[in-house]
Scaffold this motif. Structure first.
Motif, PDB file in Angstrom:
ATOM      1  N   THR A  11       0.834  -1.200   0.000  1.00 15.46           N
ATOM      2  CA  THR A  11       0.000   0.000   0.000  1.00 15.46           C
ATOM      3  C   THR A  11       0.872   1.254   0.000  1.00 15.46           C
ATOM      4  OG1 THR A  11      -1.763  -1.173   1.155  1.00 15.46           O
ATOM      5  CG2 THR A  11      -1.814   1.236   1.243  1.00 15.46           C
ATOM      6  N   ARG A  12       1.929   1.225   0.774  1.00 10.52           N
ATOM      7  CA  ARG A  12       2.855   2.368   0.799  1.00 10.52           C
ATOM      8  C   ARG A  12       3.440   2.625  -0.588  1.00 10.52           C
ATOM      9  NH1 ARG A  12       5.582   0.538   6.289  1.00 10.52           N
ATOM     10  NH2 ARG A  12       4.173   1.583   7.721  1.00 10.52           N
ATOM     11  N   ILE A  13       3.762   1.564  -1.282  1.00  6.26           N
ATOM     12  CA  ILE A  13       4.306   1.726  -2.636  1.00  6.26           C
ATOM     13  C   ILE A  13       3.266   2.363  -3.547  1.00  6.26           C
ATOM     14  CG2 ILE A  13       5.097   0.468  -4.685  1.00  6.26           C
ATOM     15  CD1 ILE A  13       6.438  -1.534  -2.701  1.00  6.26           C
ATOM     16  N   PHE A  14       2.012   1.883  -3.467  1.00  2.00           N
ATOM     17  CA  PHE A  14       0.951   2.455  -4.301  1.00  2.00           C
ATOM     18  C   PHE A  14       0.711   3.930  -4.004  1.00  2.00           C
ATOM     19  CE2 PHE A  14      -0.751  -2.040  -4.597  1.00  2.00           C
ATOM     20  CZ  PHE A  14      -0.522  -2.174  -5.955  1.00  2.00           C
ATOM     21  N   LEU A  15       0.826   4.301  -2.750  1.00  3.20           N
ATOM     22  CA  LEU A  15       0.522   5.681  -2.350  1.00  3.20           C
ATOM     23  C   LEU A  15       1.697   6.636  -2.512  1.00  3.20           C
ATOM     24  CD1 LEU A  15      -1.606   4.970   0.851  1.00  3.20           C
ATOM     25  CD2 LEU A  15      -2.413   5.541  -1.456  1.00  3.20           C
ATOM     26  N   ASP A  16       2.868   6.108  -2.735  1.00  2.00           N
ATOM     27  CA  ASP A  16       4.065   6.941  -2.874  1.00  2.00           C
ATOM     28  C   ASP A  16       4.185   7.446  -4.309  1.00  2.00           C
ATOM     29  OD1 ASP A  16       6.551   8.119  -2.954  1.00  2.00           O
ATOM     30  OD2 ASP A  16       7.633   6.378  -2.152  1.00  2.00           O
ATOM     31  N   PRO A  17       4.052   8.746  -4.520  1.00  2.00           N
ATOM     32  CA  PRO A  17       4.134   9.288  -5.883  1.00  2.00           C
ATOM     33  C   PRO A  17       5.521   9.083  -6.515  1.00  2.00           C
ATOM     34  CG  PRO A  17       3.843  11.069  -4.273  1.00  2.00           C
ATOM     35  CD  PRO A  17       3.793   9.792  -3.525  1.00  2.00           C
ATOM     36  N   ALA A  18       6.524   8.787  -5.712  1.00  2.00           N
ATOM     37  CA  ALA A  18       7.872   8.569  -6.239  1.00  2.00           C
ATOM     38  C   ALA A  18       8.106   7.121  -6.664  1.00  2.00           C
ATOM     39  CB  ALA A  18       8.904   8.971  -5.193  1.00  2.00           C
ATOM     40  N   SER A  19       7.118   6.252  -6.471  1.00  2.00           N
ATOM     41  CA  SER A  19       7.285   4.856  -6.864  1.00  2.00           C
ATOM     42  C   SER A  19       7.445   4.741  -8.371  1.00  2.00           C
ATOM     43  CB  SER A  19       6.078   4.026  -6.428  1.00  2.00           C
ATOM     44  OG  SER A  19       6.002   3.955  -5.026  1.00  2.00           O
ATOM     45  N   THR A  20       8.365   3.893  -8.764  1.00  2.00           N
ATOM     46  CA  THR A  20       8.593   3.671 -10.198  1.00  2.00           C
ATOM     47  C   THR A  20       7.540   2.718 -10.741  1.00  2.00           C
ATOM     48  OG1 THR A  20      10.017   1.746  -9.874  1.00  2.00           O
ATOM     49  CG2 THR A  20      11.084   3.929  -9.848  1.00  2.00           C
ATOM     50  N   ASP A  21       7.441   2.671 -12.064  1.00  2.00           N
ATOM     51  CA  ASP A  21       6.513   1.735 -12.695  1.00  2.00           C
ATOM     52  C   ASP A  21       6.849   0.297 -12.303  1.00  2.00           C
ATOM     53  OD1 ASP A  21       5.141   3.789 -13.888  1.00  2.00           O
ATOM     54  OD2 ASP A  21       6.061   3.520 -15.864  1.00  2.00           O
ATOM     55  N   GLU A  22       8.130  -0.007 -12.245  1.00  2.00           N
ATOM     56  CA  GLU A  22       8.564  -1.360 -11.881  1.00  2.00           C
ATOM     57  C   GLU A  22       8.128  -1.706 -10.451  1.00  2.00           C
ATOM     58  OE1 GLU A  22      12.707  -3.683 -11.079  1.00  2.00           O
ATOM     59  OE2 GLU A  22      12.632  -2.390 -12.858  1.00  2.00           O
ATOM     60  N   ARG A  48       1.750  -4.706  -7.300  1.00  2.00           N
ATOM     61  CA  ARG A  48       0.487  -5.278  -7.781  1.00  2.00           C
ATOM     62  C   ARG A  48       0.571  -6.793  -7.834  1.00  2.00           C
ATOM     63  NH1 ARG A  48      -4.223  -5.285 -10.136  1.00  2.00           N
ATOM     64  NH2 ARG A  48      -4.640  -6.246 -12.141  1.00  2.00           N
ATOM     65  N   SER A  49       1.674  -7.310  -8.323  1.00  2.00           N
ATOM     66  CA  SER A  49       1.860  -8.760  -8.374  1.00  2.00           C
ATOM     67  C   SER A  49       1.833  -9.367  -6.974  1.00  2.00           C
ATOM     68  CB  SER A  49       3.180  -9.109  -9.059  1.00  2.00           C
ATOM     69  OG  SER A  49       3.152  -8.729 -10.410  1.00  2.00           O
ATOM     70  N   THR A  50       2.424  -8.679  -6.039  1.00  2.00           N
ATOM     71  CA  THR A  50       2.449  -9.163  -4.655  1.00  2.00           C
ATOM     72  C   THR A  50       1.048  -9.184  -4.072  1.00  2.00           C
ATOM     73  OG1 THR A  50       4.689  -8.329  -4.362  1.00  2.00           O
ATOM     74  CG2 THR A  50       3.428  -8.766  -2.362  1.00  2.00           C
ATOM     75  N   VAL A  51       0.286  -8.130  -4.303  1.00  2.00           N
ATOM     76  CA  VAL A  51      -1.088  -8.069  -3.804  1.00  2.00           C
ATOM     77  C   VAL A  51      -1.923  -9.184  -4.439  1.00  2.00           C
ATOM     78  CG1 VAL A  51      -3.211  -6.689  -3.803  1.00  2.00           C
ATOM     79  CG2 VAL A  51      -1.025  -5.628  -3.210  1.00  2.00           C
ATOM     80  N   LEU A  52      -1.745  -9.418  -5.718  1.00  2.00           N
ATOM     81  CA  LEU A  52      -2.474 -10.499  -6.384  1.00  2.00           C
ATOM     82  C   LEU A  52      -2.092 -11.857  -5.804  1.00  2.00           C
ATOM     83  CD1 LEU A  52      -2.399  -9.275 -10.100  1.00  2.00           C
ATOM     84  CD2 LEU A  52      -4.352  -9.297  -8.521  1.00  2.00           C
ATOM     85  N   ALA A  53      -0.828 -12.039  -5.473  1.00  2.00           N
ATOM     86  CA  ALA A  53      -0.378 -13.289  -4.856  1.00  2.00           C
ATOM     87  C   ALA A  53      -1.020 -13.470  -3.478  1.00  2.00           C
ATOM     88  CB  ALA A  53       1.140 -13.313  -4.755  1.00  2.00           C
TER      89      ALA A  53
END
Length: 77
Positions: free
Chosen positions: A32-43, A49-54
């Protein structure tokens, strides 16, 4: 072959395990922190997302076993 009730009991033990839940929650919070961080890269977003799906797939396995137990119980009343 393991019975439905025995399998459900093992899965329920893990599902209710405090350490297991702590780990699952920690991973969810981190993603969630990664999703909410505007500095997160596409990778990073793709990996998150893959982790959440897992995690959702793991939860689906638990639910499938619990559903099998419910069907078994209903058939054997």
């Amino acid at each position: 072959m393991e019975g439905v009730k025995d399998k459900a009991q093992r899965y329920r033990g893990l599902y209710k395990d405090l350490t297991f839940n702590e780990v699952m929650d920690r991973v969810k919070i981190d993603q969630t922190r990664i999703f909410l961080d505007p500095a997160s890269t596409d990778e990073e977003l793709v990996r998150a997302r893959s982790t959440v799906l897992a995690l959702e797939a793991i939860e689906a396995v638990f639910q499938e076993v619990f559903n099998q137990e419910a069907v078994f119980d209903k058939k054997n009343r």
